[in-house]
Design a protein around this motif. Structure first.
Motif, PDB file in Angstrom:
ATOM      1  N   LYS A   1       0.286   6.225 -12.429  1.00 61.57           N
ATOM      2  CA  LYS A   1       0.356   5.499 -11.154  1.00 61.57           C
ATOM      3  C   LYS A   1      -0.015   6.345  -9.957  1.00 61.57           C
ATOM      4  O   LYS A   1       0.045   5.890  -8.816  1.00 61.57           O
ATOM      5  N   SER A   2      -0.387   7.606 -10.215  1.00 64.91           N
ATOM      6  CA  SER A   2      -0.710   8.481  -9.101  1.00 64.91           C
ATOM      7  C   SER A   2      -1.583   9.628  -9.585  1.00 64.91           C
ATOM      8  O   SER A   2      -1.529  10.011 -10.751  1.00 64.91           O
ATOM      9  N   SER A   3      -2.387  10.168  -8.674  1.00 61.82           N
ATOM     10  CA  SER A   3      -3.193  11.334  -9.019  1.00 61.82           C
ATOM     11  C   SER A   3      -2.370  12.607  -8.850  1.00 61.82           C
ATOM     12  O   SER A   3      -2.792  13.693  -9.210  1.00 61.82           O
ATOM     13  N   ARG A   4      -1.175  12.466  -8.268  1.00 59.73           N
ATOM     14  CA  ARG A   4      -0.329  13.638  -8.033  1.00 59.73           C
ATOM     15  C   ARG A   4       0.384  14.056  -9.322  1.00 59.73           C
ATOM     16  O   ARG A   4       0.517  13.264 -10.238  1.00 59.73           O
TER      17      ARG A   4
ATOM     18  N   TRP B   1       2.845   7.857   1.219  1.00 53.94           N
ATOM     19  CA  TRP B   1       3.642   9.019   0.801  1.00 53.94           C
ATOM     20  C   TRP B   1       4.223   9.735   2.024  1.00 53.94           C
ATOM     21  O   TRP B   1       3.488  10.066   2.946  1.00 53.94           O
TER      22      TRP B   1
ATOM     23  N   ARG C   1       0.847  -1.180   0.000  1.00 55.70           N
ATOM     24  CA  ARG C   1       0.000   0.000   0.000  1.00 55.70           C
ATOM     25  C   ARG C   1       0.890   1.241   0.000  1.00 55.70           C
ATOM     26  O   ARG C   1       1.885   1.282   0.718  1.00 55.70           O
ATOM     27  N   LYS C   2       0.501   2.230  -0.824  1.00 55.13           N
ATOM     28  CA  LYS C   2       1.303   3.455  -0.866  1.00 55.13           C
ATOM     29  C   LYS C   2       1.308   4.169   0.473  1.00 55.13           C
ATOM     30  O   LYS C   2       0.308   4.181   1.177  1.00 55.13           O
TER      31      LYS C   2
END
Ligand code: I3S
Length: 131
Positions: free
Chosen positions: A87-90, A34, A31-32
């Protein structure tokens, strides 16, 4: 510049704060999570230090020894780097993957800065024998 074990020195190419999360651990997807790290790019390794405790000493040229150990040492020889928008919404997210299977996302909100990091890391990888 940091001293190393052989009396030479480690060349610091770039350092600063980036957000990071691992994507895998021991080859398994995780699980990510950050967090921000103080990232130091050298010829052979990308060192990630816990940001809160080491930013000041690293910035002042502190060496990665004792309590100031990196939380992660990414071997750049044979590593790959690619943009990872999917791979990310960022924004400003890229992925570094090592030969031994570490997969890491790195991010800088400031996309111009993300490009600078990406290019520096890419250049370091290409200079190495397996790059
Ligand atoms: O790619 P994902 O799995 O949607 O990534 C998001 C999640 O990991 C999320 O945590 P949960 O495990 O509680 O769902 C994180 O808080 C988000 O930051 C992750 O997405 P971004 O887009 O920020 O990489």
């Amino acid at each position: 510049q940091w001293p190393n074990l052989h009396g030479g020195s480690i060349r610091v190419l770039q350092q600063g704060v980036l957000h990071k999360t691992k994507l895998t651990e021991n080859g398994k997807k995780i699980r990510k999570n950050w967090t921000s790290s103080w990232v130091v790019l050298t010829d052979l390794f990308l060192f990630l230090f816990k940001e809160s405790t080491t930013k000041m000493s690293a910035a002042a040229g502190g060496s990665p020894t004792g309590t100031n150990k990196p939380e992660l040492c990414v071997d750049l020889n044979g590593a790959t780097i690619e943009w990872a928008a999917v791979k990310s919404s960022r924004k400003g997210v890229f992925q570094v993957s090592t030969l031994l299977g570490v997969q890491l996302l790195l991010q800088d909100e400031d996309e111009t800065n993300a490009v600078v990091w990406f290019n520096e890391i890419k250049r370091a990888i290409l200079r190495l024998p397996c790059g």
